[in-house]
Design an enzyme around this catalytic site. Structure first.
Site, mmCIF file in Angstrom:
data_model
loop_
_atom_site.group_PDB
_atom_site.id
_atom_site.type_symbol
_atom_site.label_atom_id
_atom_site.label_comp_id
_atom_site.label_asym_id
_atom_site.label_seq_id
_atom_site.Cartn_x
_atom_site.Cartn_y
_atom_site.Cartn_z
ATOM 1 N N HIS A 292 0.832 -1.200 0.000
ATOM 2 C CA HIS A 292 0.000 0.000 0.000
ATOM 3 C C HIS A 292 0.867 1.251 0.000
ATOM 4 O O HIS A 292 1.767 1.389 0.824
ATOM 5 C CB HIS A 292 -0.928 -0.004 1.222
ATOM 6 C CG HIS A 292 -1.782 1.198 1.315
ATOM 7 N ND1 HIS A 292 -1.898 1.930 2.466
ATOM 8 C CD2 HIS A 292 -2.563 1.812 0.395
ATOM 9 C CE1 HIS A 292 -2.718 2.942 2.258
ATOM 10 N NE2 HIS A 292 -3.135 2.887 1.010
ATOM 11 N N ASP B 74 7.070 5.751 -21.155
ATOM 12 C CA ASP B 74 7.050 5.703 -22.615
ATOM 13 C C ASP B 74 8.461 5.444 -23.141
ATOM 14 O O ASP B 74 9.429 5.400 -22.378
ATOM 15 C CB ASP B 74 6.417 6.961 -23.204
ATOM 16 C CG ASP B 74 7.180 8.251 -22.946
ATOM 17 O OD1 ASP B 74 8.432 8.230 -22.885
ATOM 18 O OD2 ASP B 74 6.525 9.313 -22.841
ATOM 19 N N ARG C 9 8.037 17.948 -15.610
ATOM 20 C CA ARG C 9 8.937 16.888 -16.076
ATOM 21 C C ARG C 9 10.026 16.552 -15.076
ATOM 22 O O ARG C 9 10.270 15.384 -14.774
ATOM 23 C CB ARG C 9 9.558 17.303 -17.410
ATOM 24 C CG ARG C 9 10.510 16.270 -17.966
ATOM 25 C CD ARG C 9 10.899 16.588 -19.397
ATOM 26 N NE ARG C 9 11.487 17.885 -19.565
ATOM 27 C CZ ARG C 9 12.726 18.090 -20.004
ATOM 28 N NH1 ARG C 9 13.497 17.080 -20.318
ATOM 29 N NH2 ARG C 9 13.182 19.309 -20.147
ATOM 30 N N TYR D 218 4.733 12.414 -23.785
ATOM 31 C CA TYR D 218 4.141 12.711 -22.472
ATOM 32 C C TYR D 218 3.155 11.618 -22.049
ATOM 33 O O TYR D 218 2.104 11.887 -21.492
ATOM 34 C CB TYR D 218 3.473 14.087 -22.465
ATOM 35 C CG TYR D 218 4.471 15.207 -22.571
ATOM 36 C CD1 TYR D 218 5.183 15.625 -21.458
ATOM 37 C CD2 TYR D 218 4.730 15.832 -23.785
ATOM 38 C CE1 TYR D 218 6.120 16.635 -21.544
ATOM 39 C CE2 TYR D 218 5.661 16.846 -23.882
ATOM 40 C CZ TYR D 218 6.360 17.246 -22.761
ATOM 41 O OH TYR D 218 7.290 18.257 -22.855
ATOM 42 N N ASN E 56 4.033 9.106 -19.944
ATOM 43 C CA ASN E 56 4.479 8.526 -18.674
ATOM 44 C C ASN E 56 3.412 8.668 -17.598
ATOM 45 O O ASN E 56 2.741 9.697 -17.502
ATOM 46 C CB ASN E 56 5.759 9.230 -18.208
ATOM 47 C CG ASN E 56 6.829 9.159 -19.260
ATOM 48 O OD1 ASN E 56 7.256 8.096 -19.646
ATOM 49 N ND2 ASN E 56 7.246 10.324 -19.741
#
Length: 142
Positions: free
Chosen positions: A22, A30, A109, A131, A133
């Site tokens: 947890h 990517d 980023r 973009y 990810n």
């Protein structure tokens, strides 16, 4: 082969998902993401898209219901264009798999890169969308 396990999930990825507890986080990266240099544990999923992996992972992986935003995306850098279409797919997949609307966070980023270094694992995919990810925070099974 096992019943009910999406075949896109490799034994190594299943092991990682099982080991996570947890609050642990995993990156689905990517093809442009510096996965090897940012991963404590690196899983290769070359040739697979993030939406396909996300669907499979969320079949087994509960998102954290104790945080406001259990999914985090890398925000688009100024001047790089608008919102990536793939984000809409992520939202749809998460909502469907969780059975309710899921709130998604955005971070810049460089903050994403730093956070990725602290995650339990990074899955390097063949995703070509920019973009794309995503960080998932694991929840509990109630």
């Amino acid at each position: 082969m096992l019943k009910g396990i999406p075949p896109i999930l490799s034994p190594d990825l299943l092991k990682i998902l099982t080991e996570m507890g947890h609050g642990d986080e995993i990156v689905l990266a990517d093809g442009n993401f510096p996965a090897a240099s940012h991963a404590q544990r690196l899983i290769r999923a070359d040739g697979h898209s993030i939406p396909d992996l996300l669907k499979a992972i969320l079949t087994l992986f509960p998102l954290d219901s104790y945080v406001e935003q259990p999914i985090t995306l890398m925000a688009v850098e100024p001047g790089d264009g608008g919102e990536p279409v793939i984000w809409q797919q992520y939202q749809q997949i998460a909502n469907e798999k969780e059975g309710k609307p899921i709130s998604i966070d955005m971070i810049d980023r460089f903050s994403f890169y730093e956070r990725a270094k602290e995650t339990y694992a990074v899955v390097a995919t063949g995703e070509r969308a920019l973009y794309a990810n995503v960080i998932l925070k694991k929840g509990v099974i109630g």
